[in-house]
Motif scaffolding. Structure first.
Motif, PDB file in Angstrom:
ATOM      1  N   ILE A   1     107.498  28.769-107.961  1.00  0.00           N
ATOM      2  CA  ILE A   1     107.294  27.463-108.592  1.00  0.00           C
ATOM      3  C   ILE A   1     106.007  26.812-108.095  1.00  0.00           C
ATOM      4  CG2 ILE A   1     108.196  25.128-108.839  1.00  0.00           C
ATOM      5  CD1 ILE A   1     111.000  26.271-108.670  1.00  0.00           C
ATOM      6  N   ILE A   2     105.771  26.909-106.791  1.00  0.00           N
ATOM      7  CA  ILE A   2     104.590  26.263-106.226  1.00  0.00           C
ATOM      8  C   ILE A   2     103.305  26.876-106.776  1.00  0.00           C
ATOM      9  CG2 ILE A   2     103.238  26.068-104.101  1.00  0.00           C
ATOM     10  CD1 ILE A   2     105.600  25.095-102.660  1.00  0.00           C
ATOM     11  N   SER A   3     103.266  28.200-106.882  1.00  0.00           N
ATOM     12  CA  SER A   3     102.061  28.848-107.412  1.00  0.00           C
ATOM     13  C   SER A   3     101.825  28.426-108.863  1.00  0.00           C
ATOM     14  CB  SER A   3     102.181  30.370-107.305  1.00  0.00           C
ATOM     15  OG  SER A   3     103.293  30.840-108.035  1.00  0.00           O
ATOM     16  N   PHE A   4     102.908  28.245-109.611  1.00  0.00           N
ATOM     17  CA  PHE A   4     102.802  27.778-110.995  1.00  0.00           C
ATOM     18  C   PHE A   4     102.236  26.357-111.039  1.00  0.00           C
ATOM     19  CE2 PHE A   4     104.953  25.591-114.623  1.00  0.00           C
ATOM     20  CZ  PHE A   4     104.266  26.232-115.648  1.00  0.00           C
ATOM     21  N   LEU A   5     102.711  25.498-110.136  1.00  0.00           N
ATOM     22  CA  LEU A   5     102.210  24.124-110.076  1.00  0.00           C
ATOM     23  C   LEU A   5     100.742  24.079-109.671  1.00  0.00           C
ATOM     24  CD1 LEU A   5     105.262  22.324-108.425  1.00  0.00           C
ATOM     25  CD2 LEU A   5     104.427  22.016-110.761  1.00  0.00           C
ATOM     26  N   HIS A   6     100.360  24.966-108.754  1.00  0.00           N
ATOM     27  CA  HIS A   6      98.945  25.050-108.367  1.00  0.00           C
ATOM     28  C   HIS A   6      98.075  25.301-109.598  1.00  0.00           C
ATOM     29  CE1 HIS A   6      98.901  24.735-104.037  1.00  0.00           C
ATOM     30  NE2 HIS A   6      99.825  25.670-103.889  1.00  0.00           N
ATOM     31  N   ARG A   7      98.506  26.244-110.422  1.00  0.00           N
ATOM     32  CA  ARG A   7      97.723  26.593-111.615  1.00  0.00           C
ATOM     33  C   ARG A   7      97.724  25.452-112.630  1.00  0.00           C
ATOM     34  NH1 ARG A   7     100.243  31.639-110.715  1.00  0.00           N
ATOM     35  NH2 ARG A   7     101.784  31.264-112.363  1.00  0.00           N
ATOM     36  N   MET A   8      98.870  24.795-112.785  1.00  0.00           N
ATOM     37  CA  MET A   8      98.946  23.662-113.712  1.00  0.00           C
ATOM     38  C   MET A   8      97.982  22.553-113.308  1.00  0.00           C
ATOM     39  SD  MET A   8     103.013  23.234-114.528  1.00  0.00           S
ATOM     40  CE  MET A   8     102.726  21.727-115.451  1.00  0.00           C
ATOM     41  N   VAL A   9      97.967  22.243-112.024  1.00  0.00           N
ATOM     42  CA  VAL A   9      97.080  21.189-111.519  1.00  0.00           C
ATOM     43  C   VAL A   9      95.626  21.546-111.787  1.00  0.00           C
ATOM     44  CG1 VAL A   9      96.210  20.102-109.409  1.00  0.00           C
ATOM     45  CG2 VAL A   9      98.677  20.342-109.764  1.00  0.00           C
ATOM     46  N   GLU A  10      95.292  22.803-111.538  1.00  0.00           N
ATOM     47  CA  GLU A  10      93.902  23.232-111.667  1.00  0.00           C
ATOM     48  C   GLU A  10      93.461  23.322-113.126  1.00  0.00           C
ATOM     49  OE1 GLU A  10      90.462  23.553-109.975  1.00  0.00           O
ATOM     50  OE2 GLU A  10      92.297  23.436-108.774  1.00  0.00           O
ATOM     51  N   ILE A  11      94.351  23.799-113.986  1.00  0.00           N
ATOM     52  CA  ILE A  11      93.972  24.056-115.382  1.00  0.00           C
ATOM     53  C   ILE A  11      94.148  22.823-116.269  1.00  0.00           C
ATOM     54  CG2 ILE A  11      94.512  25.411-117.448  1.00  0.00           C
ATOM     55  CD1 ILE A  11      95.349  27.692-115.534  1.00  0.00           C
ATOM     56  N   LEU A  12      95.291  22.147-116.144  1.00  0.00           N
ATOM     57  CA  LEU A  12      95.596  21.035-117.044  1.00  0.00           C
ATOM     58  C   LEU A  12      95.026  19.699-116.574  1.00  0.00           C
ATOM     59  CD1 LEU A  12      99.295  21.923-117.927  1.00  0.00           C
ATOM     60  CD2 LEU A  12      97.213  22.464-119.213  1.00  0.00           C
ATOM     61  N   GLY A  13      94.742  19.599-115.281  1.00  0.00           N
ATOM     62  CA  GLY A  13      94.122  18.385-114.770  1.00  0.00           C
ATOM     63  C   GLY A  13      95.032  17.170-114.808  1.00  0.00           C
ATOM     64  N   ILE A  14      94.440  16.015-115.056  1.00  0.00           N
ATOM     65  CA  ILE A  14      95.137  14.736-114.943  1.00  0.00           C
ATOM     66  C   ILE A  14      96.332  14.617-115.882  1.00  0.00           C
ATOM     67  CG2 ILE A  14      93.770  13.487-116.664  1.00  0.00           C
ATOM     68  CD1 ILE A  14      94.646  12.092-113.207  1.00  0.00           C
ATOM     69  N   SER A  15      96.327  15.363-116.977  1.00  0.00           N
ATOM     70  CA  SER A  15      97.418  15.263-117.954  1.00  0.00           C
ATOM     71  C   SER A  15      98.750  15.741-117.391  1.00  0.00           C
ATOM     72  CB  SER A  15      97.078  16.071-119.213  1.00  0.00           C
ATOM     73  OG  SER A  15      96.954  17.450-118.907  1.00  0.00           O
ATOM     74  N   VAL A  16      98.699  16.555-116.339  1.00  0.00           N
ATOM     75  CA  VAL A  16      99.928  17.098-115.767  1.00  0.00           C
ATOM     76  C   VAL A  16     100.552  16.148-114.741  1.00  0.00           C
ATOM     77  CG1 VAL A  16      98.999  18.305-113.739  1.00  0.00           C
ATOM     78  CG2 VAL A  16     100.923  19.293-114.983  1.00  0.00           C
ATOM     79  N   LEU A  17      99.813  15.138-114.347  1.00  0.00           N
ATOM     80  CA  LEU A  17     100.248  14.262-113.253  1.00  0.00           C
ATOM     81  C   LEU A  17     101.621  13.613-113.480  1.00  0.00           C
ATOM     82  CD1 LEU A  17      99.113  13.560-110.512  1.00  0.00           C
ATOM     83  CD2 LEU A  17      97.970  11.585-111.511  1.00  0.00           C
ATOM     84  N   PRO A  18     101.932  13.100-114.678  1.00  0.00           N
ATOM     85  CA  PRO A  18     103.250  12.476-114.876  1.00  0.00           C
ATOM     86  C   PRO A  18     104.425  13.443-114.722  1.00  0.00           C
ATOM     87  CG  PRO A  18     101.722  11.800-116.602  1.00  0.00           C
ATOM     88  CD  PRO A  18     101.070  12.928-115.868  1.00  0.00           C
ATOM     89  N   CYS A  19     104.169  14.733-114.875  1.00  0.00           N
ATOM     90  CA  CYS A  19     105.251  15.720-114.813  1.00  0.00           C
ATOM     91  C   CYS A  19     105.529  16.215-113.392  1.00  0.00           C
ATOM     92  CB  CYS A  19     104.900  16.930-115.687  1.00  0.00           C
ATOM     93  SG  CYS A  19     104.444  16.518-117.378  1.00  0.00           S
ATOM     94  N   ILE A  20     104.613  15.947-112.492  1.00  0.00           N
ATOM     95  CA  ILE A  20     104.702  16.549-111.160  1.00  0.00           C
ATOM     96  C   ILE A  20     105.793  15.957-110.267  1.00  0.00           C
ATOM     97  CG2 ILE A  20     103.425  16.863-108.993  1.00  0.00           C
ATOM     98  CD1 ILE A  20     100.951  17.401-110.612  1.00  0.00           C
ATOM     99  N   PRO A  21     106.020  14.634-110.268  1.00  0.00           N
ATOM    100  CA  PRO A  21     106.994  14.068-109.318  1.00  0.00           C
ATOM    101  C   PRO A  21     108.374  14.714-109.357  1.00  0.00           C
ATOM    102  CG  PRO A  21     105.719  12.315-110.320  1.00  0.00           C
ATOM    103  CD  PRO A  21     105.344  13.570-111.038  1.00  0.00           C
ATOM    104  N   ILE A  22     108.882  15.021-110.544  1.00  0.00           N
ATOM    105  CA  ILE A  22     110.210  15.634-110.651  1.00  0.00           C
ATOM    106  C   ILE A  22     110.229  16.987-109.946  1.00  0.00           C
ATOM    107  CG2 ILE A  22     111.931  16.550-112.251  1.00  0.00           C
ATOM    108  CD1 ILE A  22     110.961  14.501-114.301  1.00  0.00           C
ATOM    109  N   ALA A  23     109.185  17.770-110.178  1.00  0.00           N
ATOM    110  CA  ALA A  23     109.100  19.089-109.541  1.00  0.00           C
ATOM    111  C   ALA A  23     108.980  18.956-108.030  1.00  0.00           C
ATOM    112  CB  ALA A  23     107.901  19.857-110.105  1.00  0.00           C
ATOM    113  N   LEU A  24     108.215  17.976-107.582  1.00  0.00           N
ATOM    114  CA  LEU A  24     108.026  17.794-106.145  1.00  0.00           C
ATOM    115  C   LEU A  24     109.334  17.417-105.454  1.00  0.00           C
ATOM    116  CD1 LEU A  24     104.593  15.927-105.903  1.00  0.00           C
ATOM    117  CD2 LEU A  24     105.061  18.368-105.659  1.00  0.00           C
TER     118      LEU A  24
END
Length: 277
Positions: A1-24
């Motif tokens: 999951i963490i490696s997937f989130l790393h890629r999301m952050v890098e590729i999708l940028g700021i648009s992914v920010l609202p989705c991250i807290p639940i995963a964290l």
């Protein structure tokens, strides 16, 4: 999951920010040293990527991070529980390193106000004490350097030339009486501080910068207290006066060179009879 989130952050940028807290929050269910280390690596990536835009996210997860780490990085964990297990000790040390990096990232990316929010402030005193102890005496010089840099940035963020405008009451006094004395003076007077070691020299440079920043923000309150501590450490009066003059100057290299010679002079006068810890 963490490696997937790393890629999301890098590729999708700021648009992914609202989705991250639940995963964290799901990731924080695991609180082993290795899991937390990987988690902090992700958080540090998020901070470096989004900077102040990560403010709300960080405010949301910081209390849980601090709570977990207060247990995992307790003194007992290092001194007893894992002493015989090399791999687990290595994981603890890596987690410790990433935690200090985490605090530095907070302090350098316009996020230090997160530490002052009601939900996070509960942990602030312990964090300040940890930063102080580490900056003064940790066996890993690189950790000490990171903590000094963190303090310097917090001074810049939280303190102005007027004490009335300080964001954290008591922080100014803490820095003048505890950090300046413990780290900027006593730690370098200790003969274990090696002026021939490259990493120690880099740390010394950060300590000099800290003194300059404290003088800029705290003015005479810092100078009077620090010069008093110099004299208590048996610094010759003429050198104490020169310290004040060098501190006021703009030549940081000259100030650094002078302070090193001052430290060596005090060490010689102490003749090994007084060792600060």
């Amino acid at each position: 999951i963490i490696s997937f989130l790393h890629r999301m952050v890098e590729i999708l940028g700021i648009s992914v920010l609202p989705c991250i807290p639940i995963a964290l929050r799901q990731l924080l269910v695991d609180n082993e040293a290795k899991d937390m280390s990987e988690f902090l690596y992700l958080i540090n990536q998020i901070i470096c990527k989004f900077k102040s835009s990560a403010n709300a996210l960080l405010e949301d997860v910081f209390p849980a991070i601090a709570s977990h780490l207060s247990v995992i990085l307790s003194h007992d964990a290092f001194s007893n529980g894992f002493a015989s297990n090399t791999e687990e000790m290595r994981e603890l040390q890596e987690l410790e390193k990433r935690f200090y990096a985490f605090l530095l990232h907070i302090a350098t990316h316009d996020l230090s106000t997160v530490l002052l929010t009601p939900s996070c402030r509960h942990y602030l005193e312990n964090i300040m004490q940890l930063l102080l102890i580490t900056s003064c005496s940790h066996k890993e010089i690189s950790h000490r350097k990171t903590c000094v840099q963190t303090f310097v940035n917090l001074i810049k963020d939280w303190c102005s030339s007027s004490e009335i405008e300080d964001k954290l009451p008591g922080f100014r006094v803490f820095m003048i009486e505890k950090f300046a004395t413990g780290c900027c003076l006593q730690s370098v007077l200790d003969k274990s501080f090696n002026f021939r070691d490259g990493i120690s020299i880099a740390l010394f440079g950060e300590i000099m910068m800290a003194q300059k920043v404290m003088y800029e923000r705290f003015g005479e309150n810092f100078v009077v207290n620090f010069v008093t501590k110099l004299r208590e450490a048996h610094c010759p009066p003429d050198l104490a006066e020169q310290y004040y003059q060098k501190l006021q100057g703009n030549d940081i290299k000259a100030f650094k060179s002078f302070y090193e010679s001052l430290v060596m002079k005090i060490r010689q006068q102490q003749n090994g009879s007084l060792v600060f810890r």
